[in-house]
Scaffold this motif. Structure first.
Motif, short mmCIF file in Angstrom:
data_model
loop_
_atom_site.label_atom_id
_atom_site.label_comp_id
_atom_site.label_asym_id
_atom_site.label_seq_id
_atom_site.Cartn_x
_atom_site.Cartn_y
_atom_site.Cartn_z
N ILE A 156 -55.81 -40.53 10.91
CA ILE A 156 -54.90 -39.89 9.97
C ILE A 156 -53.85 -40.87 9.45
O ILE A 156 -53.18 -40.60 8.46
CB ILE A 156 -54.21 -38.66 10.60
CG1 ILE A 156 -53.41 -39.08 11.84
CG2 ILE A 156 -55.22 -37.59 10.93
CD1 ILE A 156 -52.61 -37.94 12.45
N GLU A 157 -53.71 -42.03 10.11
CA GLU A 157 -52.75 -43.04 9.65
C GLU A 157 -53.34 -43.96 8.60
O GLU A 157 -52.67 -44.87 8.10
CB GLU A 157 -52.24 -43.88 10.83
CG GLU A 157 -51.36 -43.14 11.83
CD GLU A 157 -52.17 -42.33 12.83
OE1 GLU A 157 -53.40 -42.57 12.90
OE2 GLU A 157 -51.59 -41.48 13.52
N ALA A 158 -54.61 -43.77 8.23
CA ALA A 158 -55.26 -44.67 7.28
C ALA A 158 -54.53 -44.68 5.95
O ALA A 158 -54.01 -43.66 5.50
CB ALA A 158 -56.72 -44.27 7.09
N ASP A 159 -54.50 -45.85 5.32
CA ASP A 159 -53.85 -46.00 4.02
C ASP A 159 -54.73 -45.41 2.93
O ASP A 159 -55.87 -45.81 2.75
CB ASP A 159 -53.60 -47.49 3.73
CG ASP A 159 -52.97 -47.69 2.36
OD1 ASP A 159 -52.17 -46.83 1.95
OD2 ASP A 159 -53.28 -48.70 1.70
N ILE A 160 -54.20 -44.44 2.23
CA ILE A 160 -54.91 -43.84 1.11
C ILE A 160 -53.93 -43.76 -0.04
O ILE A 160 -53.08 -42.87 -0.08
CB ILE A 160 -55.52 -42.47 1.46
CG1 ILE A 160 -56.10 -41.79 0.22
CG2 ILE A 160 -54.55 -41.58 2.18
CD1 ILE A 160 -56.90 -40.54 0.52
N SER A 161 -54.02 -44.71 -0.95
CA SER A 161 -53.06 -44.81 -2.03
C SER A 161 -53.76 -44.65 -3.37
O SER A 161 -54.99 -44.63 -3.46
CB SER A 161 -52.35 -46.18 -1.99
OG SER A 161 -53.28 -47.22 -2.22
N GLN A 162 -52.96 -44.57 -4.43
CA GLN A 162 -53.53 -44.45 -5.77
C GLN A 162 -54.32 -45.71 -6.13
O GLN A 162 -55.27 -45.65 -6.90
CB GLN A 162 -52.42 -44.23 -6.79
CG GLN A 162 -51.70 -42.89 -6.63
CD GLN A 162 -50.76 -42.61 -7.78
OE1 GLN A 162 -51.08 -42.87 -8.91
NE2 GLN A 162 -49.59 -42.08 -7.47
N GLU A 163 -53.93 -46.83 -5.53
CA GLU A 163 -54.58 -48.09 -5.89
C GLU A 163 -55.94 -48.26 -5.24
O GLU A 163 -56.84 -48.87 -5.81
CB GLU A 163 -53.67 -49.27 -5.52
CG GLU A 163 -52.40 -49.38 -6.34
CD GLU A 163 -51.36 -48.33 -5.97
OE1 GLU A 163 -51.41 -47.81 -4.84
OE2 GLU A 163 -50.52 -48.02 -6.84
N ASN A 164 -56.11 -47.74 -4.01
CA ASN A 164 -57.36 -48.03 -3.29
C ASN A 164 -58.29 -46.84 -3.13
O ASN A 164 -59.26 -46.90 -2.39
CB ASN A 164 -57.04 -48.59 -1.90
CG ASN A 164 -56.45 -47.53 -0.96
OD1 ASN A 164 -56.16 -46.42 -1.38
ND2 ASN A 164 -56.25 -47.89 0.29
N CYS A 165 -58.03 -45.75 -3.84
CA CYS A 165 -58.78 -44.52 -3.62
C CYS A 165 -60.29 -44.73 -3.76
O CYS A 165 -61.06 -44.39 -2.86
CB CYS A 165 -58.32 -43.43 -4.59
SG CYS A 165 -59.18 -41.85 -4.37
N GLU A 166 -60.72 -45.30 -4.87
CA GLU A 166 -62.16 -45.39 -5.14
C GLU A 166 -62.85 -46.41 -4.26
O GLU A 166 -64.08 -46.41 -4.18
CB GLU A 166 -62.38 -45.70 -6.62
CG GLU A 166 -61.95 -44.56 -7.53
CD GLU A 166 -62.23 -44.85 -8.99
OE1 GLU A 166 -62.56 -46.00 -9.31
OE2 GLU A 166 -62.13 -43.91 -9.81
N SER A 167 -62.09 -47.28 -3.60
CA SER A 167 -62.72 -48.28 -2.73
C SER A 167 -62.93 -47.77 -1.31
O SER A 167 -63.58 -48.43 -0.50
CB SER A 167 -61.86 -49.55 -2.69
OG SER A 167 -60.59 -49.29 -2.08
#
Length: 324
Positions: free
Chosen positions: A147-158
């Protein structure tokens, strides 16, 4: 003789140009531009900027006497227009007519709050509180390890299974969405960001795992009936995931009923067996969904014995007497 004419040079006033109107999101750096101002006589000019609006916001320009003063757009609750005028003066003291520019500070959506996720079979029900100033929401969903994983607008599709979901507000504020096509028993993080024409506001992240919630079976209330009579059981079934359900009744123990009908429905019928004394028999209802999750419930049917009728001696009955 000759005529000599002498003239006094005329000083033309300079021309101020405050630039084109600007629209920019709150909190952004604004640069005013007076560089297109000029003097017809090619004299040096000085600049003087002044705020003229009645918005209630007092703006501190970085340098009101520079060609390109700057300021930071204030935090606002709705789109706000600021006005500034520019006057330029030449080296002979002649000043221009004031030129005005309007700077529209665009309100960004407020920070999104109240994000919750309800897991379902192969999808997540995502809810949040409606955000002031939002005209839509940008939603990123991705499978994550923690749940701590980075999920940002920049890396969503990757990210693994990462994809965008766009929720547009057309009339009434929309603050819920079902994200479909997910895998059960996989952890997903969801980031929801409020957006409008000015840009995006603060976002919020939550995580959950889609699960297949088993259905609920109800075998009904315990009932009774006399031997040889017909009985109908009344079962019920529900499923939070609203998927296809199968029903199956089976008798638990003996004596077995006769002529069982519709045992794969919620309301089976059968004839109660003969018994020598009041006897309880049991029936179990199993409800299974299309993914194999199931739930069971049992009902008791009390079979009542009919006592044998006494034999009547026909001869004594003829004489008006009954012999038992």
């Amino acid at each position: 003789g000759s005529l000599v004419r002498t003239g006094i040079p005329i000083n033309n006033a300079p021309v101020a140009d405050a630039g084109e109107d600007i629209a920019i999101p709150e909190g952004s750096l604004v640069t005013l531009d007076g560089s297109q101002s000029f003097d017809k006589d090619a004299d040096e000019i000085t600049y003087q900027w002044q705020q003229t609006d009645s918005s209630g916001f007092s703006i501190d320009l970085s340098n009101p006497t520079s060609k390109n003063p700057t300021f930071t757009g204030p935090d606002i609750s709705s789109d706000t227009e600021l006005s500034f005028e520019l006057v330029v003066t030449d080296s002979d003291g002649a000043s221009s007519v004031a030129d005005e520019i309007t700077v529209t500070i665009q309100h960004l959506p407020d920070t999104l709050e109240g994000l919750t996720i309800v897991p379902h079979n192969r999808y997540l029900e995502v809810n949040w509180r409606a955000v002031n100033g939002a005209t839509g929401y940008l939603i990123c969903v991705a499978a994550v390890d923690t749940i701590e994983a980075d999920i940002s607008q920049e890396n969503c599709e990757s990210l693994d299974q990462g994809r965008w979901v766009v929720q547009t507000i057309e009339t009434e504020p929309t603050n819920a969405i079902d994200i479909l096509g997910l895998q059960n028993d996989t952890l997903y993080s969801v980031r929801v960001t409020a957006v409008n024409s000015a840009g995006s506001g603060g976002s919020q992240v939550a995580s959950s795992t889609p699960i297949n919630t088993p259905p609920t079976a109800g075998a009904g209330n315990d009932i009774s009936g006399v031997e040889g009579s017909k009985i109908t059981l009344t079962g019920s079934a529900s499923d939070p995931d609203e998927i296809t359900l199968n029903y199956q009744w089976e008798q638990v123990g003996s004596p077995e009923v006769t002529n069982p009908l519709y045992f794969n429905t919620l309301e089976p019928q059968f004839t109660l067996p003969a018994v020598s004394e009041d006897t309880s028999i049991y029936f179990r209802l199993t409800v299974t969904d299309s993914d194999g999750a199931f739930h069971e419930d049992t009902v008791e049917v009390r079979v009542l014995n009919l006592p044998e009728r006494p034999m009547i001696n026909s001869a004594n009955a003829f004489n008006g007497r009954v012999t038992l």
